[in-house]
Design a protein around this motif. Structure first.
Motif, PDB file in Angstrom:
ATOM      1  N   ILE A  27      -2.469  33.357  62.540  1.00  0.00           N
ATOM      2  CA  ILE A  27      -2.180  33.398  61.101  1.00  0.00           C
ATOM      3  C   ILE A  27      -0.849  32.696  60.922  1.00  0.00           C
ATOM      4  N   ILE A  28      -0.861  31.542  60.271  1.00  0.00           N
ATOM      5  CA  ILE A  28       0.330  30.692  60.212  1.00  0.00           C
ATOM      6  C   ILE A  28       0.598  30.310  58.761  1.00  0.00           C
ATOM      7  N   ALA A  29       1.857  30.425  58.378  1.00  0.00           N
ATOM      8  CA  ALA A  29       2.279  29.924  57.076  1.00  0.00           C
ATOM      9  C   ALA A  29       2.445  28.415  57.147  1.00  0.00           C
ATOM     10  N   ALA A  30       1.967  27.712  56.118  1.00  0.00           N
ATOM     11  CA  ALA A  30       1.966  26.250  56.139  1.00  0.00           C
ATOM     12  C   ALA A  30       3.372  25.695  56.287  1.00  0.00           C
ATOM     13  N   GLU A  31       4.360  26.363  55.632  1.00  0.00           N
ATOM     14  CA  GLU A  31       5.716  25.820  55.697  1.00  0.00           C
ATOM     15  C   GLU A  31       6.314  25.900  57.097  1.00  0.00           C
ATOM     16  N   ALA A  32       5.750  26.804  57.964  1.00  0.00           N
ATOM     17  CA  ALA A  32       6.267  26.933  59.336  1.00  0.00           C
ATOM     18  C   ALA A  32       5.927  25.725  60.195  1.00  0.00           C
ATOM     19  N   LEU A  33       4.995  24.886  59.722  1.00  0.00           N
ATOM     20  CA  LEU A  33       4.565  23.728  60.508  1.00  0.00           C
ATOM     21  C   LEU A  33       5.182  22.427  60.018  1.00  0.00           C
ATOM     22  N   ARG A  34       6.042  22.538  58.997  1.00  0.00           N
ATOM     23  CA  ARG A  34       6.652  21.331  58.464  1.00  0.00           C
ATOM     24  C   ARG A  34       8.000  21.107  59.121  1.00  0.00           C
ATOM     25  N   GLY A  35       8.223  19.827  59.510  1.00  0.00           N
ATOM     26  CA  GLY A  35       9.519  19.451  60.082  1.00  0.00           C
ATOM     27  C   GLY A  35       9.727  19.963  61.495  1.00  0.00           C
TER      28      GLY A  35
END
Length: 556
Positions: free
Chosen positions: A56-64
């Motif tokens: 379960i991953i928040a989309a913002e955690a994968l940015r940058g």
């Protein structure tokens, strides 16, 4: 919902901003699911190595951030695994559309908009874990299949080994049986040869001894009968060796085009005289009979043997039929006879309505010295000679018999393909004696044969040079010695006569060669052994034949 134990079905939550991770974990625990929270992507990847049911991953955690470790793990999954990922996005299509490219990178992705209801999250998790369980079941089945395949492979290897061992045992048994049969045949063969040759040698030696005694006493009258007796016995011995060579398929064949209808017709009177008056001889000829390819002398001998066998099978009289037929033998027929090839053949069959041959012995009638006749009434070489002659001629012979009804023997000879060439006959009596200086090189390792051949050459007026082997003869050929004809045995010690003649032809291209041989393993068929300017006669030969060949070859 039951609790899902073990790390293989836990959820790993990565939502570093706000309270999303804590709320998601609380919802999972209240629903009976286990999970852990990762504070950053490297921690998630480390936890993945220990096992997980979904992410379960928040989309913002994968940015940058560097996605390579996560992508590498996902790409290196085994074929059965497809890690489910719930990707949390904010309300509104903009962020979800911006994160859609992650679906292509991460694979099995489901989007979840925030804020979300607990029931929605639990439904997505439940669905993901059910799919994950099916993946684990597929893995277990693959493991079971692998183990089954391994067990099957081991079984096949064991079975293959058993088959190899059984095959080796069968081969050993077959070889032992073949050796036993071979020794039985050799014993039968040598016993038969000894019996027949002892009888013949008695006639030869006895007649020579009587000749010596009478000549020593000066009684020169009535010597012709003793000479005839010795010659007859010697000819019988020669016939026996020829039949043996025919059975082993090593006699010299002079194959040529043969009109079998004409050959059988010319033998009609002889065949009629050879049978009893109580036997009716019938000849049936196919009018447009193909030309066969065979040795006519051997064919005449085979026909006479078959007719005599038919006569002996009808002691009280009967019907004997000699028939010729064109036959095309297809694959079905020839497959049963090994070396026989499909094609056109001329069939010569001899049928009688005599006593027939029992089924128990018909398989042995072509064996040497096997005979169904009483002792002293047959050598048992007739059919074996015919069998060897047929096979050596690239044909075949079959026999069909029924007790009380009769026997049919069919001889199949290949059809001649090619142009017919008439061979002019040469009368030896009209050929002149030697001209002055004409010389023959004789190469023969047997001293007795050398003496006798030299005596014939001397009577004809030829000069001669003698050598006992090829090593002695080659220097003579290389010298300036005149040589009008080379007479050589084929079976010389060391280099054989054919090899020596080949070298002689290189040194003297026009050298004429007459081979004499008693056992010509490499000269079985003259057409493949003799080049132009070469001829062959077999031992024992008459001096009339030798005289005719020498005169003919030197004068032509």
């Amino acid at each position: 919902m039951p609790t899902l134990p073990g790390v293989s079905e836990r959820a790993i939550i990565l939502a570093p901003l706000g309270r999303d991770s804590a709320l998601a974990l609380q919802m999972l625990n209240e629903a009976g699911y286990s999970g852990i929270v990762a504070t950053h992507l490297p921690m998630l990847c480390e936890a993945l190595e220990q096992g997980a049911g979904l992410l379960i991953i928040a989309a913002e955690a994968l940015r940058g951030v560097d996605l390579e470790p996560l992508l590498e793990y996902l790409h290196q999954q085994p074929p059965w695994s497809d890690m489910p990922i719930v990707l949390m996005t904010h309300h509104g299509g903009g962020e979800q559309n911006g994160s859609s490219h992650l679906s292509g990178l991460l694979g099995n992705v489901t989007f979840l908009e925030r804020p979300f209801h607990p029931v929605t999250l639990i439904s997505l998790v439940s669905t993901a874990l059910r799919g994950r369980r099916r993946q684990y079941e597929a893995r277990d089945r693959l493991i079971d299949l692998g183990e089954s395949e391994l067990r099957l492979q081991r079984t096949l290897e064991t079975l293959e080994q058993q088959v190899e061992e059984r095959t080796a045992q069968l081969r050993n048994n077959e070889e032992a049986l073949r050796q036993s049969q071979k020794m039985e045949a050799v014993g039968q063969l040598t016993g038969g040869i000894a019996h027949d040759f002892n009888n013949m040698l008695t006639g030869i030696i006895g007649s020579l001894e009587l000749l010596r005694r009478r000549v020593a006493r000066g009684k020169l009258d009535d010597l012709d009968s003793l000479i005839d007796l010795g010659v007859t016995s010697a000819n019988r011995a020669a016939g026996l060796t020829h039949r043996l060579l025919a059975f082993s398929r090593r006699q010299s064949l002079d194959s040529k085009p043969v009109n079998i209808n004409q050959l059988v017709s010319s033998m009609g009177e002889l065949l009629q005289r050879s049978i009893n008056e109580s036997i009716h001889l019938e000849m049936r000829f196919t009018e447009q009979l193909w030309t066969a390819e065979a040795d006519p002398n051997q064919l005449e001998s085979a026909l006479l043997n078959l007719v005599l066998n038919a006569r002996d099978a009808m002691p009280n009289g009967g019907n004997l039929r000699v028939e010729t037929t064109n036959r095309h033998l297809d694959n079905v027929f020839t497959a049963a006879y090994g070396t026989l090839t499909p094609g056109d053949y001329v069939e010569l069959s001899i049928s009688d309505n005599g006593c027939g041959i029992p089924e128990s012995v018909i398989g042995r009638v072509f064996d040497p010295f096997f005979t169904t006749k009483p002792i002293g009434q047959g050598t048992g070489l007739g059919l074996s000679m015919i069998y060897g002659f047929a096979r050596q001629s690239h044909g075949h012979v079959t026999i069909h018999s029924e007790v009380g009804k009769g026997t049919t023997v069919s001889l199949f000879l290949p059809r001649f393909i090619g142009e017919m060439h008439a061979v002019p006959l040469v009368d030896p009596a009209l050929l002149p004696f030697a001209n002055a200086g004409e010389t023959v090189l004789l190469v023969e390792d047997d001293p007795a044969v050398r003496v006798l051949v030299c005596a014939v050459l001397k009577e004809l007026g030829y000069g001669y040079v003698v050598a006992g082997d090829a090593d002695t003869a080659l220097p003579i050929i290389e010298s300036e010695q005149r040589i009008d004809l080379l007479i050589s045995d084929v079976g010389l010690p060391g280099m054989n006569g054919r090899q020596m003649a080949e070298i002689g032809r290189q040194l003297r291209p026009e050298l004429k060669v007459l081979f004499i041989t008693g056992y010509a393993e490499h000269a079985a068929v003259r057409g493949g052994f003799l080049d132009p300017g070469m001829q062959l006669i077999t031992k024992p030969f008459t001096f009339d034949l030798l005289t005719a060949k020498v005169r003919e070859m030197i004068k032509t």
